[in-house]
Design a protein around this motif. Structure first.
Motif, PDB file in Angstrom:
ATOM      1  N   ALA A   6     -30.541 -18.111  41.336  1.00 42.32           N
ATOM      2  CA  ALA A   6     -29.154 -17.727  41.054  1.00 42.32           C
ATOM      3  C   ALA A   6     -28.721 -18.109  39.641  1.00 42.32           C
ATOM      4  O   ALA A   6     -27.670 -17.687  39.173  1.00 42.32           O
ATOM      5  CB  ALA A   6     -28.220 -18.379  42.075  1.00 42.32           C
ATOM      6  N   ILE A   7     -29.532 -18.893  38.942  1.00 42.81           N
ATOM      7  CA  ILE A   7     -29.185 -19.333  37.584  1.00 42.81           C
ATOM      8  C   ILE A   7     -29.394 -18.184  36.614  1.00 42.81           C
ATOM      9  O   ILE A   7     -30.472 -17.609  36.547  1.00 42.81           O
ATOM     10  CB  ILE A   7     -30.016 -20.568  37.169  1.00 42.81           C
ATOM     11  CG1 ILE A   7     -29.748 -21.727  38.137  1.00 42.81           C
ATOM     12  CG2 ILE A   7     -29.695 -20.964  35.730  1.00 42.81           C
ATOM     13  CD1 ILE A   7     -30.656 -22.919  37.917  1.00 42.81           C
ATOM     14  N   GLN A   8     -28.334 -17.876  35.865  1.00 39.29           N
ATOM     15  CA  GLN A   8     -28.350 -16.755  34.936  1.00 39.29           C
ATOM     16  C   GLN A   8     -28.007 -17.214  33.515  1.00 39.29           C
ATOM     17  O   GLN A   8     -27.357 -18.244  33.322  1.00 39.29           O
ATOM     18  CB  GLN A   8     -27.315 -15.704  35.369  1.00 39.29           C
ATOM     19  CG  GLN A   8     -27.538 -15.145  36.752  1.00 39.29           C
ATOM     20  CD  GLN A   8     -28.803 -14.307  36.845  1.00 39.29           C
ATOM     21  OE1 GLN A   8     -29.090 -13.518  35.959  1.00 39.29           O
ATOM     22  NE2 GLN A   8     -29.554 -14.507  37.917  1.00 39.29           N
ATOM     23  N   GLU A   9     -28.419 -16.402  32.543  1.00 39.57           N
ATOM     24  CA  GLU A   9     -28.102 -16.634  31.141  1.00 39.57           C
ATOM     25  C   GLU A   9     -26.591 -16.767  30.961  1.00 39.57           C
ATOM     26  O   GLU A   9     -25.810 -16.074  31.621  1.00 39.57           O
ATOM     27  CB  GLU A   9     -28.622 -15.444  30.335  1.00 39.57           C
ATOM     28  CG  GLU A   9     -28.475 -15.569  28.851  1.00 39.57           C
ATOM     29  CD  GLU A   9     -29.083 -14.371  28.121  1.00 39.57           C
ATOM     30  OE1 GLU A   9     -28.673 -14.147  26.976  1.00 39.57           O
ATOM     31  OE2 GLU A   9     -29.948 -13.688  28.684  1.00 39.57           O
ATOM     32  N   HIS A  10     -26.179 -17.675  30.111  1.00 37.13           N
ATOM     33  CA  HIS A  10     -24.793 -17.942  29.718  1.00 37.13           C
ATOM     34  C   HIS A  10     -23.977 -18.709  30.749  1.00 37.13           C
ATOM     35  O   HIS A  10     -22.776 -18.911  30.549  1.00 37.13           O
ATOM     36  CB  HIS A  10     -24.047 -16.663  29.313  1.00 37.13           C
ATOM     37  CG  HIS A  10     -24.708 -15.910  28.207  1.00 37.13           C
ATOM     38  ND1 HIS A  10     -24.909 -16.454  26.957  1.00 37.13           N
ATOM     39  CD2 HIS A  10     -25.247 -14.676  28.167  1.00 37.13           C
ATOM     40  CE1 HIS A  10     -25.533 -15.566  26.192  1.00 37.13           C
ATOM     41  NE2 HIS A  10     -25.752 -14.478  26.904  1.00 37.13           N
ATOM     42  N   MET A  11     -24.590 -19.156  31.856  1.00 37.62           N
ATOM     43  CA  MET A  11     -23.861 -20.008  32.798  1.00 37.62           C
ATOM     44  C   MET A  11     -23.640 -21.371  32.147  1.00 37.62           C
ATOM     45  O   MET A  11     -24.472 -21.854  31.375  1.00 37.62           O
ATOM     46  CB  MET A  11     -24.645 -20.204  34.093  1.00 37.62           C
ATOM     47  CG  MET A  11     -24.666 -19.014  34.989  1.00 37.62           C
ATOM     48  SD  MET A  11     -25.583 -19.410  36.502  1.00 37.62           S
ATOM     49  CE  MET A  11     -24.596 -18.531  37.690  1.00 37.62           C
ATOM     50  N   GLU A  12     -22.515 -21.992  32.484  1.00 39.87           N
ATOM     51  CA  GLU A  12     -22.241 -23.340  31.998  1.00 39.87           C
ATOM     52  C   GLU A  12     -22.992 -24.344  32.867  1.00 39.87           C
ATOM     53  O   GLU A  12     -23.019 -24.218  34.092  1.00 39.87           O
ATOM     54  CB  GLU A  12     -20.749 -23.636  32.054  1.00 39.87           C
ATOM     55  CG  GLU A  12     -20.401 -25.014  31.546  1.00 39.87           C
ATOM     56  CD  GLU A  12     -18.927 -25.344  31.611  1.00 39.87           C
ATOM     57  OE1 GLU A  12     -18.539 -26.334  30.963  1.00 39.87           O
ATOM     58  OE2 GLU A  12     -18.174 -24.647  32.316  1.00 39.87           O
ATOM     59  N   VAL A  13     -23.586 -25.340  32.232  1.00 40.16           N
ATOM     60  CA  VAL A  13     -24.250 -26.430  32.944  1.00 40.16           C
ATOM     61  C   VAL A  13     -23.333 -27.635  32.852  1.00 40.16           C
ATOM     62  O   VAL A  13     -22.932 -28.033  31.752  1.00 40.16           O
ATOM     63  CB  VAL A  13     -25.636 -26.749  32.338  1.00 40.16           C
ATOM     64  CG1 VAL A  13     -26.289 -27.908  33.084  1.00 40.16           C
ATOM     65  CG2 VAL A  13     -26.530 -25.523  32.354  1.00 40.16           C
ATOM     66  N   ILE A  14     -22.977 -28.193  34.023  1.00 40.39           N
ATOM     67  CA  ILE A  14     -22.088 -29.344  34.062  1.00 40.39           C
ATOM     68  C   ILE A  14     -22.748 -30.484  34.819  1.00 40.39           C
ATOM     69  O   ILE A  14     -23.580 -30.270  35.697  1.00 40.39           O
ATOM     70  CB  ILE A  14     -20.718 -29.000  34.697  1.00 40.39           C
ATOM     71  CG1 ILE A  14     -20.892 -28.481  36.126  1.00 40.39           C
ATOM     72  CG2 ILE A  14     -19.948 -28.021  33.830  1.00 40.39           C
ATOM     73  CD1 ILE A  14     -19.584 -28.270  36.878  1.00 40.39           C
ATOM     74  N   GLY A  15     -22.360 -31.689  34.470  1.00 34.92           N
ATOM     75  CA  GLY A  15     -22.859 -32.857  35.169  1.00 34.92           C
ATOM     76  C   GLY A  15     -22.151 -33.026  36.500  1.00 34.92           C
ATOM     77  O   GLY A  15     -21.177 -32.326  36.807  1.00 34.92           O
ATOM     78  N   GLU A  66     -22.464 -22.836  41.438  1.00 33.25           N
ATOM     79  CA  GLU A  66     -21.120 -22.563  41.931  1.00 33.25           C
ATOM     80  C   GLU A  66     -20.448 -21.550  41.014  1.00 33.25           C
ATOM     81  O   GLU A  66     -20.005 -21.915  39.927  1.00 33.25           O
ATOM     82  CB  GLU A  66     -20.307 -23.853  41.979  1.00 33.25           C
ATOM     83  CG  GLU A  66     -20.981 -24.961  42.788  1.00 33.25           C
ATOM     84  CD  GLU A  66     -20.395 -26.343  42.514  1.00 33.25           C
ATOM     85  OE1 GLU A  66     -19.491 -26.468  41.655  1.00 33.25           O
ATOM     86  OE2 GLU A  66     -20.856 -27.288  43.154  1.00 33.25           O
ATOM     87  N   GLY A  67     -20.415 -20.300  41.412  1.00 35.75           N
ATOM     88  CA  GLY A  67     -19.838 -19.258  40.569  1.00 35.75           C
ATOM     89  C   GLY A  67     -20.647 -19.109  39.298  1.00 35.75           C
ATOM     90  O   GLY A  67     -21.826 -18.792  39.344  1.00 35.75           O
ATOM     91  N   ASP A  68     -20.022 -19.375  38.151  1.00 38.64           N
ATOM     92  CA  ASP A  68     -20.707 -19.260  36.862  1.00 38.64           C
ATOM     93  C   ASP A  68     -21.105 -20.616  36.297  1.00 38.64           C
ATOM     94  O   ASP A  68     -21.318 -20.768  35.107  1.00 38.64           O
ATOM     95  CB  ASP A  68     -19.841 -18.495  35.859  1.00 38.64           C
ATOM     96  CG  ASP A  68     -18.537 -19.212  35.525  1.00 38.64           C
ATOM     97  OD1 ASP A  68     -18.182 -20.188  36.230  1.00 38.64           O
ATOM     98  OD2 ASP A  68     -17.874 -18.809  34.554  1.00 38.64           O
ATOM     99  N   LYS A  69     -21.217 -21.627  37.171  1.00 40.69           N
ATOM    100  CA  LYS A  69     -21.582 -22.970  36.731  1.00 40.69           C
ATOM    101  C   LYS A  69     -22.803 -23.480  37.480  1.00 40.69           C
ATOM    102  O   LYS A  69     -22.971 -23.235  38.665  1.00 40.69           O
ATOM    103  CB  LYS A  69     -20.430 -23.947  36.967  1.00 40.69           C
ATOM    104  CG  LYS A  69     -19.193 -23.648  36.138  1.00 40.69           C
ATOM    105  CD  LYS A  69     -18.150 -24.709  36.354  1.00 40.69           C
ATOM    106  CE  LYS A  69     -16.827 -24.461  35.678  1.00 40.69           C
ATOM    107  NZ  LYS A  69     -16.751 -23.640  34.552  1.00 40.69           N
ATOM    108  N   VAL A  70     -23.643 -24.201  36.744  1.00 43.60           N
ATOM    109  CA  VAL A  70     -24.787 -24.901  37.328  1.00 43.60           C
ATOM    110  C   VAL A  70     -24.403 -26.373  37.344  1.00 43.60           C
ATOM    111  O   VAL A  70     -24.183 -26.970  36.288  1.00 43.60           O
ATOM    112  CB  VAL A  70     -26.068 -24.695  36.489  1.00 43.60           C
ATOM    113  CG1 VAL A  70     -27.230 -25.479  37.084  1.00 43.60           C
ATOM    114  CG2 VAL A  70     -26.411 -23.214  36.378  1.00 43.60           C
ATOM    115  N   ARG A  71     -24.279 -26.944  38.531  1.00 41.79           N
ATOM    116  CA  ARG A  71     -23.901 -28.356  38.653  1.00 41.79           C
ATOM    117  C   ARG A  71     -25.161 -29.198  38.836  1.00 41.79           C
ATOM    118  O   ARG A  71     -26.013 -28.883  39.655  1.00 41.79           O
ATOM    119  CB  ARG A  71     -22.956 -28.584  39.821  1.00 41.79           C
ATOM    120  CG  ARG A  71     -22.507 -30.042  39.936  1.00 41.79           C
ATOM    121  CD  ARG A  71     -21.464 -30.252  41.010  1.00 41.79           C
ATOM    122  NE  ARG A  71     -20.228 -29.553  40.747  1.00 41.79           N
ATOM    123  CZ  ARG A  71     -19.234 -30.010  39.981  1.00 41.79           C
ATOM    124  NH1 ARG A  71     -19.362 -31.189  39.393  1.00 41.79           N
ATOM    125  NH2 ARG A  71     -18.149 -29.316  39.801  1.00 41.79           N
TER     126      ARG A  71
END
Length: 87
Positions: A6-15, A66-71
Motif C-alpha cells: 500500500a506504500i506509494q510514492e509521495h506518501m508522508e512518513v511519520i514517526g 493510514e490514508g496518505d501516511k506511512v506510520r
C-alpha cells in the motif's frame, strides 16, 4: 507490520509520535527510499548530518499505512538515528 504494497510514492512518513520523518520516493526491496529533499530534516533529539543524499527506512519499522501516511513503530528521532544511508 502493515501491508507494504500500500506504500506509494509521495506518501508522508511519520514517526509513532506523529512527527514528519520524510517522504516516500519508492520502495526498494525491504526498505523505503526517502526523497532527497527530506534528507536535511531537523528533528528534535536527532543527531548527525543527514543532508545531501537519500536515506532509507527499513520496512520492518512500518506500523501501518493510514490514508496518505506511512506510520512507523519508532519515534521520528529514533527513526532518523537508524536511517540507512545511500552508498
Amino acid at each position: 507490520m502493515s501491508d507494504v504494497r500500500a506504500i506509494q510514492e509521495h506518501m508522508e512518513v511519520i514517526g509513532a509520535d506523529g512527527v514528519h520523518v520524510g517522504t516516500v520516493d519508492k520502495v526498494e526491496g525491504n526498505r523505503i527510499k526517502l526523497t532527497r529533499k527530506d534528507s536535511a530534516v531537523e528533528i528534535e533529539g536527532a543527531t548527525g548530518s543527514h543532508a545531501g543524499h537519500h536515506h532509507y527506512v527499513s520496512i520492518g519499522l512500518v506500523a501501518g499505512v493510514e490514508g496518505d501516511k506511512v506510520r512507523l513503530s519508532a519515534t521520528a528521532a529514533n527513526a532518523v538515528e537508524i536511517f540507512e544511508e545511500e552508498a
